[in-house]
Motif scaffolding. Structure first.
Motif, PDB file in Angstrom:
ATOM      1  N   GLY A 190       0.842  -1.289  -0.015  1.00 18.30           N
ATOM      2  CA  GLY A 190       0.081  -0.201  -0.349  1.00 18.30           C
ATOM      3  C   GLY A 190       0.627   1.278   0.021  1.00 18.30           C
ATOM      4  O   GLY A 190       0.738   2.567  -0.742  1.00 18.30           O
ATOM      5  N   LEU A 191       1.855   1.184   0.705  1.00 18.73           N
ATOM      6  CA  LEU A 191       2.477   2.565   0.462  1.00 18.73           C
ATOM      7  C   LEU A 191       3.333   2.946  -0.453  1.00 18.73           C
ATOM      8  O   LEU A 191       3.620   3.453  -0.963  1.00 18.73           O
ATOM      9  N   LEU A 192       4.091   1.739  -1.214  1.00 19.27           N
ATOM     10  CA  LEU A 192       4.310   1.877  -2.355  1.00 19.27           C
ATOM     11  C   LEU A 192       4.042   2.449  -3.924  1.00 19.27           C
ATOM     12  O   LEU A 192       3.522   3.209  -4.375  1.00 19.27           O
ATOM     13  N   ALA A 193       2.506   1.704  -3.300  1.00 23.21           N
ATOM     14  CA  ALA A 193       1.301   2.157  -4.354  1.00 23.21           C
ATOM     15  C   ALA A 193       1.030   3.333  -4.099  1.00 23.21           C
ATOM     16  O   ALA A 193       0.343   4.230  -5.482  1.00 23.21           O
ATOM     17  N   ALA A 194       1.457   4.198  -2.901  1.00 23.71           N
ATOM     18  CA  ALA A 194       0.620   5.383  -2.564  1.00 23.71           C
ATOM     19  C   ALA A 194       1.756   6.535  -3.329  1.00 23.71           C
ATOM     20  O   ALA A 194       1.869   7.353  -3.468  1.00 23.71           O
ATOM     21  N   ALA A 195       2.408   5.620  -2.697  1.00 21.23           N
ATOM     22  CA  ALA A 195       4.362   6.979  -3.614  1.00 21.23           C
ATOM     23  C   ALA A 195       4.084   7.081  -5.153  1.00 21.23           C
ATOM     24  O   ALA A 195       4.541   8.440  -5.157  1.00 21.23           O
ATOM     25  N   ARG A 196       3.641   6.292  -5.681  1.00 20.35           N
ATOM     26  CA  ARG A 196       3.132   6.142  -7.110  1.00 20.35           C
ATOM     27  C   ARG A 196       2.428   7.128  -7.311  1.00 20.35           C
ATOM     28  O   ARG A 196       2.204   8.063  -8.410  1.00 20.35           O
ATOM     29  N   LEU A 200      -3.144   5.680  -0.854  1.00 17.77           N
ATOM     30  CA  LEU A 200      -2.653   4.500  -0.288  1.00 17.77           C
ATOM     31  C   LEU A 200      -3.938   3.044  -0.348  1.00 17.77           C
ATOM     32  O   LEU A 200      -5.549   3.831   0.322  1.00 17.77           O
ATOM     33  N   ARG A 201      -3.968   2.667  -0.685  1.00 22.93           N
ATOM     34  CA  ARG A 201      -4.901   1.517  -0.571  1.00 22.93           C
ATOM     35  C   ARG A 201      -4.191   0.181  -0.442  1.00 22.93           C
ATOM     36  O   ARG A 201      -3.200  -0.580  -1.042  1.00 22.93           O
ATOM     37  N   GLU A 202      -5.474  -0.908   0.580  1.00 24.12           N
ATOM     38  CA  GLU A 202      -4.447  -1.826   0.421  1.00 24.12           C
ATOM     39  C   GLU A 202      -4.819  -3.093  -0.026  1.00 24.12           C
ATOM     40  O   GLU A 202      -6.153  -3.424  -0.338  1.00 24.12           O
ATOM     41  N   ASP A 203      -4.221  -3.820  -0.169  1.00 23.62           N
ATOM     42  CA  ASP A 203      -4.242  -5.159  -1.551  1.00 23.62           C
ATOM     43  C   ASP A 203      -4.640  -6.390  -0.795  1.00 23.62           C
ATOM     44  O   ASP A 203      -3.967  -6.940  -0.071  1.00 23.62           O
TER      45      ASP A 203
END
Length: 258
Positions: A190-196, A200-203
């Protein structure tokens, strides 16, 4: 070191490798040596794919991998003393998503004490299915301390024979730890996706679904040959180790006086 097997028809999903080096080039640090061995080992496993199609081909395939690795590493100033490969059986995946890749973590649990003075050595491999972005962060083992604590708590109240018999039960009891591992990887993803993308979303598709026990070894500890005050004889496991090294037993018991 865990090396995945890319052959889809293989009996083995991955291999756990342990090796001993006699000599290493002084200009190569530990990180470079491990990277070099992993690169060559992945190539060797792929080259010997025909041996992994048969369960009885594991021994010969491992022998050929070891011989090839010794030749390859010697060119780089590394003298390989021994290499041991343990096949990790192919297990169905716990999801149906094609974008997730397996991430393996291994833990070596040595000198887990039993109630009768023996020591149990275990090796565990845990599989998680994560996005490629998480797998690319590096293989950092975050399970050693938790697994060591759980194993010590579980086996310390059991004698050696019971401990060996209950390894499967301990393996089944690790589900809460796998849930905790899932939560950790979901947070990282989620943190890596939020940086892009800034959101912030949980997989929820990330899962930790399998634990393999690849090594079960029992050794005698310093208190393994001390019969209790109530009994003047040894149990079968103590007798077995006594035959291997009778000098560890007190003289009066070696003479059969109990």
């Amino acid at each position: 070191m865990i090396v995945a097997c890319t052959e889809p028809q293989s009996c083995w999903e991955a291999f756990q490798a342990s090796f001993v080096l006699k000599r290493a080039h002084k200009r190569l640090n530990r990180t470079v040596i491990e990277a070099l061995i992993r690169e060559r080992l992945e190539l060797a496993v792929a080259q010997k794919a025909a041996w992994w199609l048969m369960s009885d081909g594991l021994a010969e395939g491992c022998h050929q991998v070891e011989a090839w690795m010794k030749e390859q590493l010697l060119v780089h100033g590394l003298e390989l003393a021994s290499l041991e490969l343990v096949g990790i059986p192919r297990t169905p995946r716990g999801h149906d998503r094609e974008d997730l890749v397996p991430l393996y973590q291994e833990a070596w649990l040595d000198q887990i004490p039993t109630a009768d003075g023996f020591q149990l050595n275990l090796s565990c491999v845990v599989r998680s299915w994560v996005p490629q972005s998480v797998a690319g962060q590096g293989n950092h083992n975050i399970l050693d301390d938790d697994l060591k604590h759980l194993a010590t708590s579980f086996f310390c109240e059991r004698d050696a024979e019971t401990a060996l018999r209950d390894v499967a039960r301990w393996q089944e009891s690790l589900r809460p730890l796998l849930d905790q591992l899932e939560a950790t990887y979901r947070t990282v993803a989620g943190l890596l996706a939020a940086a892009r993308c800034g959101m912030l979303r949980e997989d929820r598709g990330i899962v930790s679904d399998t634990v393999w026990i690849t090594r079960r070894q029992l050794k005698s500890g310093p208190k393994a040959f001390q019969p209790g005050q109530r009994y003047g004889y040894l149990d079968p496991y103590q007798l077995f180790f006594m035959l291997k090294d009778r000098k560890q037993l007190h003289e009066r018991y070696r003479l059969g006086k109990g």
